[in-house]
Scaffold this motif. Structure first.
Motif, short mmCIF file in Angstrom:
data_model
loop_
_atom_site.label_atom_id
_atom_site.label_comp_id
_atom_site.label_asym_id
_atom_site.label_seq_id
_atom_site.Cartn_x
_atom_site.Cartn_y
_atom_site.Cartn_z
N UNK A 17 -31.11 27.10 40.62
CA UNK A 17 -29.75 27.23 40.09
C UNK A 17 -28.80 26.25 40.78
N UNK A 18 -28.97 26.06 42.09
CA UNK A 18 -28.09 25.15 42.81
C UNK A 18 -28.31 23.71 42.38
N UNK A 19 -29.55 23.30 42.21
CA UNK A 19 -29.83 21.95 41.74
C UNK A 19 -29.25 21.74 40.34
N UNK A 20 -29.40 22.74 39.49
CA UNK A 20 -28.88 22.64 38.13
C UNK A 20 -27.36 22.53 38.12
N UNK A 55 -29.64 10.83 40.25
CA UNK A 55 -30.62 11.08 39.21
C UNK A 55 -29.93 11.54 37.93
N UNK A 56 -30.45 11.09 36.77
CA UNK A 56 -29.82 11.53 35.54
C UNK A 56 -30.30 12.94 35.18
N UNK A 57 -29.64 13.53 34.20
CA UNK A 57 -29.91 14.94 33.89
C UNK A 57 -31.33 15.17 33.39
N UNK A 58 -31.86 14.20 32.65
CA UNK A 58 -33.21 14.35 32.14
C UNK A 58 -34.21 14.42 33.29
N UNK A 59 -34.01 13.57 34.31
CA UNK A 59 -34.90 13.59 35.46
C UNK A 59 -34.81 14.92 36.19
N UNK A 60 -33.58 15.41 36.40
CA UNK A 60 -33.40 16.67 37.11
C UNK A 60 -33.99 17.83 36.32
N UNK A 68 -28.27 15.72 49.16
CA UNK A 68 -28.51 14.27 49.17
C UNK A 68 -29.51 13.87 48.10
N UNK A 69 -30.53 14.70 47.89
CA UNK A 69 -31.57 14.39 46.90
C UNK A 69 -30.98 14.34 45.49
N UNK A 70 -30.22 15.38 45.12
CA UNK A 70 -29.73 15.44 43.74
C UNK A 70 -28.60 14.45 43.50
N UNK A 71 -27.84 14.07 44.55
CA UNK A 71 -26.73 13.14 44.38
C UNK A 71 -27.08 11.71 44.77
N UNK A 72 -28.30 11.49 45.20
CA UNK A 72 -28.75 10.14 45.50
C UNK A 72 -28.14 9.51 46.74
N UNK A 73 -27.75 10.32 47.73
CA UNK A 73 -27.21 9.80 48.98
C UNK A 73 -28.34 9.44 49.93
#
Length: 228
Positions: free
Chosen positions: A212-215, A2-7, A114-119
């Protein structure tokens, strides 16, 4: 990925919807488990030096006091999870190194990474979790039995304490999960069962320091920004 804007958009929603996500974990409907996809064998577990790829905590229960707390023997190991790769890939925090697997001390940490890195499970990687039904706290590392995450039944206990306060355990069968729930009904309060697909649908899963971890993993914070 996911790109930064989506996150950023999701993180903004989590600041106000985090409690609602936790509540949803207590009322979600069961979904079919993922099927098909390639299978990679699990990799050796680096108990002595391994740390969680998402939150940075040890995957082995520390001996004695750790950050002001003392944990029961085997407390961390019961939720150990792994993403095994078909081909080695750059390490998350050191692109000069390659890894055959990523290690996590919480089921939620694995799902959130996996969610934030798209695995995706079955797409160049296989996700594994520890079968809590085969686990022995007196022999924590020796008794860890890894099972494919897509085949496990997941137990959620409202008052259950596990690492990262994720409230999740995995079992090789629905029967084992139900028996565990019956034994702990008085201590755990509300209880629910989930498939792996349900956890993926609910991601990111509530746990300590989630925003914070997702960011940090989205590149929006430095290594010190996640905190513990």
């Amino acid at each position: 990925m996911r790109n930064r804007r989506e996150v950023l958009r999701v993180l903004g929603g989590l600041l106000v919807a985090g409690p609602a996500l936790a509540q949803h974990m207590g009322h979600g409907a069961e979904s079919p488990a993922p099927v098909g996809g390639m299978r990679v064998a699990p990799k050796p577990i680096p108990w002595e030096e391994g740390t969680c790829a998402f939150c940075g905590m040890p995957i082995k229960t520390p001996e004695g006091a750790w950050r002001g707390r003392t944990f029961p023997k085997g407390f961390f190991e019961q939720t150990y999870s792994q993403i095994a790769f078909e081909r080695p890939r750059p390490a998350p925090h050191d692109p000069k190194q390659v890894v055959e697997a990523l290690h996590f001390e919480s089921i939620a940490c694995m799902v959130n990474y996996a969610w934030v890195h798209g695995l995706k499970d079955g797409d160049g990687a296989t996700f594994y979790v520890t079968d809590r039904g085969a686990y022995d706290a007196n022999r924590p590392q020796e008794s860890v039995r890894l099972i494919p995450a897509r085949q496990a039944t997941y137990y959620w206990g409202e008052k259950m304490m596990v690492v990262m306060n994720a409230k999740l355990l995995a079992f090789a069968s629905a029967k084992a999960a139900q028996e565990f729930a019956e034994r702990n009904k008085a201590q755990h309060g509300r209880q629910r069962f989930y498939s792996f697909q349900t956890l993926l649908d609910l991601a990111p899963l509530p746990e300590m320091n989630l925003v914070a971890l997702l960011a940090r993993h989205a590149g929006l914070l430095g290594e010190k920004g996640a905190g513990h």
